[in-house]
Design a protein around this motif. Structure first.
Motif, PDB file in Angstrom:
ATOM      1  N   LYS A  18       0.651  -1.163  -0.349  1.00 24.30           N
ATOM      2  CA  LYS A  18       0.341   0.104  -0.030  1.00 24.30           C
ATOM      3  C   LYS A  18       0.669   1.332   0.390  1.00 24.30           C
ATOM      4  O   LYS A  18       0.992   2.252  -0.681  1.00 24.30           O
ATOM      5  N   LYS A  19       1.648   1.287   1.102  1.00 26.82           N
ATOM      6  CA  LYS A  19       2.933   2.804   0.997  1.00 26.82           C
ATOM      7  C   LYS A  19       3.078   2.757  -0.402  1.00 26.82           C
ATOM      8  O   LYS A  19       2.991   4.357  -1.010  1.00 26.82           O
ATOM      9  N   VAL A  20       3.508   1.426  -1.965  1.00 27.61           N
ATOM     10  CA  VAL A  20       4.305   2.214  -3.252  1.00 27.61           C
ATOM     11  C   VAL A  20       3.428   2.642  -3.695  1.00 27.61           C
ATOM     12  O   VAL A  20       3.038   3.130  -4.757  1.00 27.61           O
ATOM     13  N   ALA A  21       2.535   1.647  -3.355  1.00 29.92           N
ATOM     14  CA  ALA A  21       0.624   2.539  -4.142  1.00 29.92           C
ATOM     15  C   ALA A  21       0.181   3.683  -3.641  1.00 29.92           C
ATOM     16  O   ALA A  21      -0.969   4.185  -4.626  1.00 29.92           O
ATOM     17  N   SER A  22       0.869   4.580  -3.068  1.00 33.04           N
ATOM     18  CA  SER A  22       0.490   5.996  -2.553  1.00 33.04           C
ATOM     19  C   SER A  22      -0.244   6.863  -3.468  1.00 33.04           C
ATOM     20  O   SER A  22       1.536   6.566  -4.171  1.00 33.04           O
ATOM     21  N   SER A  23      -0.401   8.174  -3.315  1.00 32.54           N
ATOM     22  CA  SER A  23      -0.554   9.246  -4.693  1.00 32.54           C
ATOM     23  C   SER A  23       1.225   9.772  -3.974  1.00 32.54           C
ATOM     24  O   SER A  23       1.419  10.377  -5.040  1.00 32.54           O
ATOM     25  N   THR A  24       2.090   9.735  -2.846  1.00 34.93           N
ATOM     26  CA  THR A  24       2.916  10.605  -3.008  1.00 34.93           C
ATOM     27  C   THR A  24       4.864   9.553  -3.135  1.00 34.93           C
ATOM     28  O   THR A  24       4.963  10.281  -3.039  1.00 34.93           O
ATOM     29  N   PHE A  25       4.100   8.332  -3.396  1.00 32.91           N
ATOM     30  CA  PHE A  25       5.347   7.674  -3.654  1.00 32.91           C
ATOM     31  C   PHE A  25       6.269   8.279  -4.588  1.00 32.91           C
ATOM     32  O   PHE A  25       7.355   8.324  -4.427  1.00 32.91           O
ATOM     33  N   GLU A  26       5.982   8.258  -5.236  1.00 31.94           N
ATOM     34  CA  GLU A  26       6.679   8.843  -6.870  1.00 31.94           C
ATOM     35  C   GLU A  26       6.816  10.109  -6.829  1.00 31.94           C
ATOM     36  O   GLU A  26       7.972  10.733  -6.928  1.00 31.94           O
ATOM     37  N   HIS A  27       6.802  11.364  -5.762  1.00 30.02           N
ATOM     38  CA  HIS A  27       7.446  12.328  -5.737  1.00 30.02           C
ATOM     39  C   HIS A  27       8.887  12.052  -5.073  1.00 30.02           C
ATOM     40  O   HIS A  27       9.290  11.927  -4.896  1.00 30.02           O
ATOM     41  N   ASN A  28       9.337  13.522  -6.376  1.00 33.17           N
ATOM     42  CA  ASN A  28      11.061  13.311  -5.894  1.00 33.17           C
ATOM     43  C   ASN A  28      11.706  12.306  -6.201  1.00 33.17           C
ATOM     44  O   ASN A  28      12.973  11.409  -6.595  1.00 33.17           O
ATOM     45  N   THR A  29      10.683  11.097  -7.050  1.00 35.51           N
ATOM     46  CA  THR A  29      11.492   9.381  -8.065  1.00 35.51           C
ATOM     47  C   THR A  29      11.412  10.045  -9.450  1.00 35.51           C
ATOM     48  O   THR A  29      11.178  11.077 -10.079  1.00 35.51           O
ATOM     49  N   SER A  30      11.974   9.193 -10.173  1.00 32.35           N
ATOM     50  CA  SER A  30      12.422   8.906 -10.948  1.00 32.35           C
ATOM     51  C   SER A  30      11.222   8.699 -12.189  1.00 32.35           C
ATOM     52  O   SER A  30      11.123   8.175 -13.250  1.00 32.35           O
ATOM     53  N   TRP A  31      10.003   7.713 -11.807  1.00 25.25           N
ATOM     54  CA  TRP A  31       8.710   7.358 -12.457  1.00 25.25           C
ATOM     55  C   TRP A  31       8.166   7.819 -13.391  1.00 25.25           C
ATOM     56  O   TRP A  31       7.941   8.881 -12.625  1.00 25.25           O
ATOM     57  N   GLY A  32       7.860   6.949 -14.438  1.00 20.32           N
ATOM     58  CA  GLY A  32       6.584   8.683 -14.993  1.00 20.32           C
ATOM     59  C   GLY A  32       8.021   9.506 -16.068  1.00 20.32           C
ATOM     60  O   GLY A  32       7.785  10.062 -17.198  1.00 20.32           O
ATOM     61  N   LYS A  33       9.723   9.380 -15.379  1.00 18.43           N
ATOM     62  CA  LYS A  33       9.647  10.194 -16.100  1.00 18.43           C
ATOM     63  C   LYS A  33      11.570   9.283 -16.882  1.00 18.43           C
ATOM     64  O   LYS A  33      11.516   9.977 -17.694  1.00 18.43           O
ATOM     65  N   GLU A  34      12.203   8.504 -16.225  1.00 20.90           N
ATOM     66  CA  GLU A  34      13.071   7.831 -16.725  1.00 20.90           C
ATOM     67  C   GLU A  34      12.829   6.253 -16.288  1.00 20.90           C
ATOM     68  O   GLU A  34      12.991   5.687 -17.110  1.00 20.90           O
ATOM     69  N   ILE A  35      11.926   6.077 -15.410  1.00 20.62           N
ATOM     70  CA  ILE A  35      11.702   4.852 -15.482  1.00 20.62           C
ATOM     71  C   ILE A  35      10.326   4.049 -15.247  1.00 20.62           C
ATOM     72  O   ILE A  35       9.533   5.136 -15.240  1.00 20.62           O
ATOM     73  N   GLY A  36      10.063   3.092 -15.270  1.00 25.25           N
ATOM     74  CA  GLY A  36       8.247   2.518 -15.801  1.00 25.25           C
ATOM     75  C   GLY A  36       8.524   3.371 -17.010  1.00 25.25           C
ATOM     76  O   GLY A  36       8.318   3.674 -17.787  1.00 25.25           O
ATOM     77  N   TRP A  37       6.309   3.241 -16.639  1.00 20.51           N
ATOM     78  CA  TRP A  37       6.205   3.413 -17.666  1.00 20.51           C
ATOM     79  C   TRP A  37       5.794   5.034 -18.484  1.00 20.51           C
ATOM     80  O   TRP A  37       5.785   5.236 -16.461  1.00 20.51           O
ATOM     81  N   LEU A  38       6.423   5.511 -18.769  1.00 24.63           N
ATOM     82  CA  LEU A  38       6.107   7.544 -18.588  1.00 24.63           C
ATOM     83  C   LEU A  38       5.091   7.913 -19.440  1.00 24.63           C
ATOM     84  O   LEU A  38       4.231   7.917 -19.860  1.00 24.63           O
ATOM     85  N   TYR A  39       4.853   9.262 -18.544  1.00 22.58           N
ATOM     86  CA  TYR A  39       3.860  10.042 -18.253  1.00 22.58           C
ATOM     87  C   TYR A  39       4.046  11.482 -19.072  1.00 22.58           C
ATOM     88  O   TYR A  39       5.284  11.437 -20.243  1.00 22.58           O
ATOM     89  N   GLY A  40       2.945  12.282 -19.671  1.00 18.24           N
ATOM     90  CA  GLY A  40       3.106  13.057 -20.457  1.00 18.24           C
ATOM     91  C   GLY A  40       2.494  13.266 -21.903  1.00 18.24           C
ATOM     92  O   GLY A  40       2.875  13.488 -22.741  1.00 18.24           O
ATOM     93  N   SER A  41       2.156  11.985 -21.889  1.00 18.60           N
ATOM     94  CA  SER A  41       1.446  11.255 -23.493  1.00 18.60           C
ATOM     95  C   SER A  41       0.238  10.644 -22.731  1.00 18.60           C
ATOM     96  O   SER A  41       0.404   9.480 -22.305  1.00 18.60           O
ATOM     97  N   MET A  42      -0.938  10.850 -23.881  1.00 22.19           N
ATOM     98  CA  MET A  42      -1.948  10.117 -23.926  1.00 22.19           C
ATOM     99  C   MET A  42      -1.712   8.353 -24.552  1.00 22.19           C
ATOM    100  O   MET A  42      -2.337   7.505 -24.387  1.00 22.19           O
ATOM    101  N   THR A  43      -0.212   8.718 -25.430  1.00 23.23           N
ATOM    102  CA  THR A  43      -0.431   6.704 -26.001  1.00 23.23           C
ATOM    103  C   THR A  43       0.892   6.218 -25.311  1.00 23.23           C
ATOM    104  O   THR A  43       2.046   6.104 -25.068  1.00 23.23           O
ATOM    105  N   GLU A  44       0.603   6.366 -24.032  1.00 19.35           N
ATOM    106  CA  GLU A  44       2.162   5.811 -22.665  1.00 19.35           C
ATOM    107  C   GLU A  44       3.115   4.996 -23.317  1.00 19.35           C
ATOM    108  O   GLU A  44       4.216   4.240 -23.214  1.00 19.35           O
ATOM    109  N   ASP A  45       1.935   4.382 -23.932  1.00 15.51           N
ATOM    110  CA  ASP A  45       2.656   2.718 -24.631  1.00 15.51           C
ATOM    111  C   ASP A  45       3.911   3.421 -25.512  1.00 15.51           C
ATOM    112  O   ASP A  45       5.221   2.611 -25.642  1.00 15.51           O
ATOM    113  N   VAL A  46       2.877   3.504 -26.487  1.00 13.45           N
ATOM    114  CA  VAL A  46       4.094   4.439 -27.486  1.00 13.45           C
ATOM    115  C   VAL A  46       5.242   4.496 -26.929  1.00 13.45           C
ATOM    116  O   VAL A  46       6.770   4.608 -27.425  1.00 13.45           O
ATOM    117  N   LEU A  47       4.871   5.789 -26.444  1.00 14.94           N
ATOM    118  CA  LEU A  47       5.967   6.752 -25.153  1.00 14.94           C
ATOM    119  C   LEU A  47       7.338   5.617 -24.615  1.00 14.94           C
ATOM    120  O   LEU A  47       8.881   5.810 -24.719  1.00 14.94           O
TER     121      LEU A  47
END
Ligand SMILES: O=c1ccn([C@@H]2O[C@H](COP(=O)(O)OP(=O)(O)O[C@H]3O[C@H](CO)[C@@H](O)[C@H](O)[C@H]3O)[C@@H](O)[C@H]2O)c(=O)[nH]1
Ligand SMILES: [Mn+2]
Length: 750
Positions: free
Chosen positions: A436-465
């Motif tokens: 539950k802790k890693v599923a919290s909405s603040t866990f990603e703050h100041n980490t690289s999730w969605g920027k350099e690791i994991g599925w990336l943010y910033g596009s509605m087609t996150e799959d292609v990105l």
């Protein structure tokens, strides 16, 4: 794990033969170039705005065609051999796989659909103690949770049944929609009895799920549901529940885990990409399989050996860099005859995705893709067996977030220690609190999730990105299409749903082009993305941009007819033949593609028409939403596609285009109004003898083009006169009418 070398290959690369196709593509290219040179030379005598616009549009079309030629030049696909995999590996040597299923809205995505997908996946041919299925529910819906509990009970009946009788189709709703296949098991009474019994149990399950979906929440009370009581969608704690644990670690039923991440109104949740990142972390703490399969909630496993097929690619190369991820095409069930909404995407996938598959590998399609966890973690294929670039635990904590358990599990993946089975067996439920802790909405703050690791943010087609990022790290990807098809899902039907999906795709793809860290151009200039791969991504990224030249080019003939000018060569000019050959050549070329895929002429035409319609209806608002985002005026949003399990035509004509008051329909309606007026005006002037085919004014070319636009937008012409959802609402017609009048005025003032 055994080495992937040996006599019998797990996979084979099959390049497609396409000499004739290449030749026809080059021929069309040369016709386009000739048209362009004609256009340029005629500019010396005629520099009207109409001709300049025509030059711009034709240059654009030529540019897009060049990109197409690049994509389609060297197609390839992989053939997989699960038998060889089973020869090469002992069954208990097969590596573990975490399966991610995402659902977001129990209204648009009825839980029975998710349940069928989950059941089909739990039942695949693969050691059950090596599979764990994680369902992310962004709706935080007690109904979905309840349905999955019921499903996990039914799984204990369904999976043994599938194994006993070697059932091929393991999504119950599909399996039971057909008569029992006695050819496999002989006319055995046992089989028939079991078949009826399980069918009845499935019916009960379905009924239970539907009833709870209908109204009252009575069954949704009790200890199990405490966490769901009084929660608001979009504002709740994280909920992680182990619905089924494969306790004895033997070959029974795979683990099933329900996850609804924490949502808070003030914290961006990044839609599906955010959900997948939570599943990545939760699964890291529980099972930490080195491989991940992800599917949308409607995409059931249609091939019971699908994971074995996927493994053939993930394990089948001497160098793992050859397969960062393996992608299957998106395919659909219950499609309408002749694909009136152009969303079966078969021909597009065959030639475009099949084409790029022969370069650095297919785009990631978001569903039906098999991933390497380490590639998702940002590891490159060159960091072989080391933790190069991943220096200290402190560094890892900065990148992955503040959880010792997560860092430990990440280390195992990056250092390749997480081979074979699961990290934890028998104690999944003790891990829910840290999960539950890693599923919290603040866990990603100041980490690289969605920027350099994991599925990336910033596009509605996150799959292609995300796929693009993985390929930019130097990975290749592979494309395969087992028989029967790997997964099948629901394609949207009706005008509004189809266009909304296309709009989201166009938005997301264009967002990628402008992504300052991960655009394909950056990937090629500063990372490992191949040049031809970059061009293939650009081809996809510019969908939304295409709307502008398409709209302009389809307005040109109307403008000429109204103002008595022309932009195409006259019949008497030699260049007329050029334009005619191009027109015929392109249509024959695309028809041949459809014929090659065994499609009818009608389907070809329906799809051509939908391409024109989507370009100016869905892609245009897609473009606008990206422009607004770039200007900082608004954010882009993921609108979930409605899914229906069976296509029972709710109305008499399921293939007929439907409308609603969405502004997306304005441009199409305006175009139709303008062309009806233009053709009317031209016929009147010709009849009056003021102008004619052989004068300086508009000729056969403009007339044919105008007619072509009208028949391409025929669903809109019908929509003007249709009733109910078949009719274009007045609000849309009026706005379109105002735009049409403005356009006509503009033409006059030219
Ligand atoms: O906030 C959200 C929004 C969506 N989803 C899930 O994302 C999946 C895809 O959504 P859907 O509405 O079915 O979109 P499609 O256009 O059918 O999806 C295609 O295009 C998407 C990108 O636009 C990809 O993410 C998908 O994998 C791909 O199948 C579904 O399982 C949804 O439940 C979430 O989990 N959270
Ligand atoms: Mn979908």
């Amino acid at each position: 794990m055994a080495e992937a070398t040996g006599s019998l290959p797990l996979q084979e690369r099959i390049p497609a033969k396409n000499k004739l196709k290449r030749l026809s593509e080059l021929l069309i290219l040369s016709l386009l170039l000739s048209l362009l040179s004609y256009r340029l030379s005629s500019l010396s005598s005629n520099r009207s705005l109409v001709c300049l616009l025509a030059l711009f549009c034709e240059a654009w079309i030529t540019f897009v065609w060049l990109l197409n030629v690049n994509v389609k030049w060297s197609p390839a696909i992989y053939k997989t051999n699960p038998d060889h995999l089973l020869n090469k590996f002992n069954i208990d040597e097969l590596p573990a796989m975490d399966i991610f299923v995402t659902t977001a809205d129990s209204e648009l995505e009825p839980p029975i659909i998710t349940v069928n997908t989950v059941l089909s996946l739990l039942a695949v041919d693969y050691p059950a103690n090596r599979l764990a299925c994680y369902v992310s529910d962004d709706g935080g819906s007690p109904k979905t949770y309840y349905s999955l509990i019921q499903a996990s009970k039914f799984a204990n009946r369904w999976i043994p049944f599938c194994r006993k009788y070697n059932v091929k189709l393991r999504a119950p709703f599909m399996y039971f929609s057909q008569e029992p296949d006695q050819s496999l098991n002989g006319p055995s009474l046992d089989f028939l009895r079991d078949w009826k019994e399980i069918k009845n149990e499935y019916e009960e399950l379905r009924q239970m799920i539907e009833d709870v979906g209908e109204s009252h929440l009575l069954p949704l009370q009790g200890d199990d549901f405490v966490e769901f009581s009084n929660i608001e969608r979009g504002n709740h704690q994280s909920i992680v529940k182990v619905l089924w644990e494969n306790k004895d670690g033997k070959d029974g039923i795979p683990h099933l885990i329900y996850v609804s991440r924490e949502k808070r109104p003030k914290h961006p949740h990044h839609f599906k990409a955010g959900a997948l990142n939570v599943l990545t972390r939760v699964s890291a703490l529980m099972t930490n399989a080195p491989f991940i399969l992800n599917v949308d909630c409607d995409m059931f496993a249609n091939n019971h050996q699908v994971i074995l097929h996927g493994m053939c690619l993930l394990l089948g190369f001497d160098e793992e860099g050859s397969c960062g991820y393996a992608q299957t095409p998106q395919m659909f069930y219950g499609g309408l005859k002749n694909d009136p909404f152009g969303n079966q995407l078969e021909v597009l996938q065959k030639f475009m995705v099949g084409g790029i598959a022969g370069i650095q590998g297919p785009y990631n399609g978001g569903t039906g893709s098999f991933h390497r966890r380490k590639a998702i973690y940002g590891s490159s294929p060159f960091d072989q067996n080391t933790n190069a670039g991943w220096a200290s635990s402190k560094e890892l904590r900065r990148i992955f977030g503040n959880s010792n358990e997560l860092i430990d599990s990440t280390n195992e993946i990056i250092k390749q220690e997480a081979k074979g089975g699961f990290r934890f067996i028998n104690e999944l439920s003790t891990r829910t609190e840290i999960a539950k802790k890693v599923a919290s909405s603040t866990f990603e703050h100041n980490t690289s999730w969605g920027k350099e690791i994991g599925w990336l943010y910033g596009s509605m087609t996150e799959d292609v990105l995300t796929g693009l990022k993985i390929q930019s790290m130097g990975w290749k990807s592979t494309y395969f299409k087992p028989n029967p098809p790997a997964f099948l899902g629901c394609a949207p039907t009706g005008g509004p749903a189809c266009l909304t999906q296309y709009k989201r795709w166009a938005t997301g793809l264009l967002e990628i082009l402008f992504d300052k860290d991960h655009s394909p151009v950056v990937g090629t200039l500063t990372k490992q993305l191949h040049f031809r791969q970059c061009l293939s991504y650009v081809r996809l990224n510019i969908w939304a941009l295409q709307s502008v030249p398409e709209l302009l080019y389809s307005l040109l003939p109307a403008c000429c007819l109204i103002t008595g000018t022309s932009f195409l060569p006259k019949v008497s000019e030699g260049q007329f033949l050029l334009a005619a050959m191009l027109f015929a050549g392109y249509n024959l070329y695309s028809l041949a593609e459809y014929k090659h895929c065994g499609k009818s002429c009608r389907e070809w035409w329906n799809n051509q028409r939908m391409q024109r319609i989507t370009a100016i209806t869905a892609f245009l608002p897609g473009l606008l939403s990206v422009v607004f985002k770039l200007l900082g005026l608004s954010e882009t949003v993921f609108e979930v596609t409605r899914k229906e399990q069976v296509h029972v035509p709710a109305h008499a004509e399921p293939g007929r285009f439907t409308f609603d008051g969405s502004p997306m329909f304005i441009t199409g309606t305006m175009l139709v109004l303008v062309h009806i007026t233009a053709i009317g005006v031209a016929l009147v002037s010709w009849a009056g003898g003021a102008i004619g085919p052989e004068t300086n004014g508009p000729g056969v070319g403009e007339m044919v083009c105008s007619g072509w636009v009208l028949i391409s937008f025929w669903p809109f012409v019908r929509g003007l006169f249709g009733k109910g959802s078949y009719g274009i609402p007045w609000s849309v017609v009026i706005k379109a009418g105002v735009l049409a009048v403005l356009f006509l005025q503009l033409c006059r003032s030219l």
